[in-house]
Motif scaffolding. Structure first.
Motif, PDB file in Angstrom:
ATOM      1  N   LYS A 138      19.566  21.829  90.503  1.00  0.00           N
ATOM      2  CA  LYS A 138      19.957  22.707  91.618  1.00  0.00           C
ATOM      3  C   LYS A 138      21.120  23.618  91.212  1.00  0.00           C
ATOM      4  CE  LYS A 138      18.300  19.688  95.332  1.00  0.00           C
ATOM      5  NZ  LYS A 138      17.502  18.820  94.429  1.00  0.00           N
ATOM      6  N   LEU A 139      20.941  24.265  90.073  1.00  0.00           N
ATOM      7  CA  LEU A 139      21.935  25.191  89.548  1.00  0.00           C
ATOM      8  C   LEU A 139      21.427  26.621  89.630  1.00  0.00           C
ATOM      9  CD1 LEU A 139      22.950  23.276  86.282  1.00  0.00           C
ATOM     10  CD2 LEU A 139      24.268  23.398  88.405  1.00  0.00           C
ATOM     11  N   THR A 140      22.341  27.568  89.667  1.00  0.00           N
ATOM     12  CA  THR A 140      21.989  28.977  89.546  1.00  0.00           C
ATOM     13  C   THR A 140      22.208  29.396  88.097  1.00  0.00           C
ATOM     14  OG1 THR A 140      24.230  29.778  90.008  1.00  0.00           O
ATOM     15  CG2 THR A 140      22.769  29.355  91.915  1.00  0.00           C
ATOM     16  N   PRO A 141      21.573  30.477  87.637  1.00  0.00           N
ATOM     17  CA  PRO A 141      21.800  30.935  86.259  1.00  0.00           C
ATOM     18  C   PRO A 141      23.267  31.208  85.960  1.00  0.00           C
ATOM     19  CG  PRO A 141      19.872  32.004  87.175  1.00  0.00           C
ATOM     20  CD  PRO A 141      20.515  31.259  88.304  1.00  0.00           C
ATOM     21  N   GLU A 142      24.020  31.650  86.977  1.00  0.00           N
ATOM     22  CA  GLU A 142      25.438  31.964  86.785  1.00  0.00           C
ATOM     23  C   GLU A 142      26.271  30.725  86.484  1.00  0.00           C
ATOM     24  OE1 GLU A 142      23.349  35.083  88.652  1.00  0.00           O
ATOM     25  OE2 GLU A 142      23.601  33.011  89.365  1.00  0.00           O
ATOM     26  N   GLN A 143      25.729  29.558  86.762  1.00  0.00           N
ATOM     27  CA  GLN A 143      26.460  28.310  86.515  1.00  0.00           C
ATOM     28  C   GLN A 143      26.133  27.698  85.159  1.00  0.00           C
ATOM     29  OE1 GLN A 143      25.019  26.458  90.180  1.00  0.00           O
ATOM     30  NE2 GLN A 143      27.114  26.394  90.964  1.00  0.00           N
ATOM     31  N   VAL A 144      25.362  28.412  84.355  1.00  0.00           N
ATOM     32  CA  VAL A 144      24.930  27.897  83.055  1.00  0.00           C
ATOM     33  C   VAL A 144      25.415  28.817  81.932  1.00  0.00           C
ATOM     34  CG1 VAL A 144      22.962  27.226  81.634  1.00  0.00           C
ATOM     35  CG2 VAL A 144      22.877  26.901  84.119  1.00  0.00           C
ATOM     36  N   ALA A 145      25.892  28.210  80.861  1.00  0.00           N
ATOM     37  CA  ALA A 145      26.235  28.938  79.633  1.00  0.00           C
ATOM     38  C   ALA A 145      25.223  28.555  78.560  1.00  0.00           C
ATOM     39  CB  ALA A 145      27.644  28.591  79.173  1.00  0.00           C
ATOM     40  N   TYR A 146      24.953  29.494  77.666  1.00  0.00           N
ATOM     41  CA  TYR A 146      24.038  29.207  76.556  1.00  0.00           C
ATOM     42  C   TYR A 146      24.577  29.842  75.290  1.00  0.00           C
ATOM     43  CZ  TYR A 146      19.849  28.990  73.647  1.00  0.00           C
ATOM     44  OH  TYR A 146      18.962  28.741  72.626  1.00  0.00           O
ATOM     45  N   MET A 147      24.458  29.107  74.180  1.00  0.00           N
ATOM     46  CA  MET A 147      24.843  29.643  72.871  1.00  0.00           C
ATOM     47  C   MET A 147      23.646  29.620  71.936  1.00  0.00           C
ATOM     48  SD  MET A 147      27.779  28.373  70.142  1.00  0.00           S
ATOM     49  CE  MET A 147      29.113  29.411  70.750  1.00  0.00           C
ATOM     50  N   GLY A 148      23.291  30.790  71.426  1.00  0.00           N
ATOM     51  CA  GLY A 148      22.202  30.927  70.460  1.00  0.00           C
ATOM     52  C   GLY A 148      22.620  31.861  69.344  1.00  0.00           C
ATOM     53  N   ASP A 149      21.737  32.047  68.370  1.00  0.00           N
ATOM     54  CA  ASP A 149      22.124  32.874  67.223  1.00  0.00           C
ATOM     55  C   ASP A 149      21.042  33.830  66.735  1.00  0.00           C
ATOM     56  OD1 ASP A 149      20.581  30.615  66.221  1.00  0.00           O
ATOM     57  OD2 ASP A 149      21.191  31.282  64.225  1.00  0.00           O
ATOM     58  N   ASP A 150      19.809  33.750  67.306  1.00  0.00           N
ATOM     59  CA  ASP A 150      18.745  34.586  66.747  1.00  0.00           C
ATOM     60  C   ASP A 150      17.811  35.084  67.854  1.00  0.00           C
ATOM     61  OD1 ASP A 150      17.199  35.867  64.759  1.00  0.00           O
ATOM     62  OD2 ASP A 150      17.467  34.181  63.389  1.00  0.00           O
TER      63      ASP A 150
ATOM     64  N   LEU B  16      16.853  33.927  76.938  1.00  0.00           N
ATOM     65  CA  LEU B  16      17.723  33.001  77.658  1.00  0.00           C
ATOM     66  C   LEU B  16      19.145  33.551  77.766  1.00  0.00           C
ATOM     67  CD1 LEU B  16      18.023  30.424  79.139  1.00  0.00           C
ATOM     68  CD2 LEU B  16      18.017  29.174  76.982  1.00  0.00           C
ATOM     69  N   LEU B  17      19.625  34.160  76.691  1.00  0.00           N
ATOM     70  CA  LEU B  17      20.968  34.739  76.705  1.00  0.00           C
ATOM     71  C   LEU B  17      21.109  35.823  77.768  1.00  0.00           C
ATOM     72  CD1 LEU B  17      21.598  34.957  72.859  1.00  0.00           C
ATOM     73  CD2 LEU B  17      22.943  33.594  74.471  1.00  0.00           C
ATOM     74  N   SER B  18      20.032  36.527  78.038  1.00  0.00           N
ATOM     75  CA  SER B  18      20.082  37.623  79.014  1.00  0.00           C
ATOM     76  C   SER B  18      20.051  37.131  80.458  1.00  0.00           C
ATOM     77  CB  SER B  18      18.913  38.587  78.778  1.00  0.00           C
ATOM     78  OG  SER B  18      17.680  37.947  79.042  1.00  0.00           O
ATOM     79  N   ARG B  19      19.834  35.820  80.658  1.00  0.00           N
ATOM     80  CA  ARG B  19      19.719  35.271  82.020  1.00  0.00           C
ATOM     81  C   ARG B  19      20.901  34.436  82.473  1.00  0.00           C
ATOM     82  NH1 ARG B  19      14.609  36.142  80.296  1.00  0.00           N
ATOM     83  NH2 ARG B  19      12.911  36.414  81.814  1.00  0.00           N
ATOM     84  N   VAL B  20      21.655  33.886  81.539  1.00  0.00           N
ATOM     85  CA  VAL B  20      22.706  32.932  81.917  1.00  0.00           C
ATOM     86  C   VAL B  20      23.994  33.625  82.345  1.00  0.00           C
ATOM     87  CG1 VAL B  20      21.806  31.096  80.440  1.00  0.00           C
ATOM     88  CG2 VAL B  20      23.461  32.743  79.506  1.00  0.00           C
ATOM     89  N   GLY B  21      24.859  32.838  82.990  1.00  0.00           N
ATOM     90  CA  GLY B  21      26.124  33.377  83.457  1.00  0.00           C
ATOM     91  C   GLY B  21      27.113  33.648  82.350  1.00  0.00           C
ATOM     92  N   LEU B  22      27.042  32.865  81.273  1.00  0.00           N
ATOM     93  CA  LEU B  22      27.907  33.065  80.112  1.00  0.00           C
ATOM     94  C   LEU B  22      27.067  32.945  78.852  1.00  0.00           C
ATOM     95  CD1 LEU B  22      30.672  33.447  78.804  1.00  0.00           C
ATOM     96  CD2 LEU B  22      31.036  30.975  78.973  1.00  0.00           C
ATOM     97  N   ALA B  23      26.847  34.067  78.191  1.00  0.00           N
ATOM     98  CA  ALA B  23      26.052  34.114  76.962  1.00  0.00           C
ATOM     99  C   ALA B  23      26.994  34.167  75.770  1.00  0.00           C
ATOM    100  CB  ALA B  23      25.143  35.338  76.961  1.00  0.00           C
TER     101      ALA B  23
END
Length: 214
Positions: free
Chosen positions: A139-151, A157-164
Motif C-alpha cells: 500500500k505504497l505510492t511510487p513517491e514513497q519508493v527509492a530505486y537504484m540502478g545502473d543500466d 523503474l527509475l522514471s517512476r519512483v520518488g527517488l531515482a
C-alpha cells in the motif's frame, strides 16, 4: 569548586571513559556539518524524506558488475560490507529494503537473507511488474519508493519512483534520469551513500549514531 566534565564527573588529570565517549560522540556528530555534501545531496533531501522502501538492482549496484564462475559453474558475487551496514542502518531508521534483479543467483538469495531484506525478486526481466506488485502489497505510492540502478534495464523503474539514484559508474542514460548520482561506484559503497542520504533526510542520523557510541 572542582571542575566537572560533561559527564557530570569531577575532572582530573585523565578523562573518564564517559568523557572519552562523549567526546567521540560530539566529534562524530559535528563531522556531518563539516562535510561538503553538494547541491545534489541537499536537493534530494525533500524527496528522500518521503521514502519508506528502497529497492536495489544487484549487478553494478550491490556488486561492481563482475561475474565469476566457479569450477562447478556456480556464479560467484562479492558484496561490500559497508553497503550491508548502510542497509542495516536504513532498516533501523524504519525504511525497508528489497531487491529487483533480472538475473538469478544463489549468492543474491543468501545475501538477501543475511540482510533480512523485505523483498527479493530475481529473474525480473520486467521490473515494473515486480514494482507494481510491491506497491499493491505494501500500500505504497511510487513517491514513497527509492530505486537504484545502473543500466538501461533500470530506466522504466527509475522514471517512476520518488527517488531515482544511480552509481558513479552508471551509464549516461541512467545518470540523465536519476535524481542522485553517488560519488562511489557500484559495489564500492554507493548503496551506503544512498542509505545515508535517506537516513539524514529522515533526521535519524544522530539517533542511530548515538546507539553505536554508547
Amino acid at each position: 569548586m572542582s571542575d566537572t566534565g560533561s559527564c557530570g564527573i569531577p575532572g582530573g588529570q585523565y578523562p573518564s571513559d564517559c568523557e572519552v565517549t562523549e567526546g567521540l560522540r560530539q566529534r562524530a556528530m559535528s563531522r556531518q556539518g563539516q562535510e561538503e555534501r553538494g547541491y545534489a545531496w541537499r536537493n534530494c533531501l525533500p524527496l528522500a524524506k518521503e521514502i519508506r522502501l528502497l529497492l536495489l538492482d544487484v549487478d553494478g549496484v550491490l556488486t561492481d558488475g563482475t561475474i565469476t564462475y566457479g569450477n562447478s559453474g556456480t556464479e560467484l558475487k562479492s558484496f561490500n560490507i559497508k553497503d550491508g551496514f548502510g542497509i542495516r542502518l536504513l532498516r533501523e531508521a524504519g525504511v525497508e529494503v528489497g531487491i529487483i534483479t533480472a538475473r538469478r543467483s544463489e549468492a543474491v538469495e543468501r545475501r538477501a537473507q543475511d540482510l533480512k531484506l523485505a523483498h527479493l525478486y530475481q529473474g525480473a526481466t520486467n521490473k515494473i511488474e515486480a514494482f507494481e506488485k510491491i506497491l499493491a502489497e505494501q500500500k505504497l505510492t511510487p513517491e514513497q519508493v527509492a530505486y537504484m540502478g545502473d543500466d538501461w534495464l533500470d530506466l522504466p523503474l527509475l522514471s517512476r519512483v520518488g527517488l531515482a539514484a544511480t552509481v558513479a559508474d552508471g551509464v549516461a542514460e541512467v545518470k540523465a534520469v536519476a535524481h542522485y548520482v553517488t560519488k562511489q561506484a557500484g559495489g564500492r559503497g554507493a548503496v551506503r551513500e544512498l542509505c545515508e542520504l535517506i537516513v539524514e533526510a529522515k533526521e535519524k542520523r544522530e539517533e542511530l549514531l548515538a546507539r553505536y557510541l554508547r
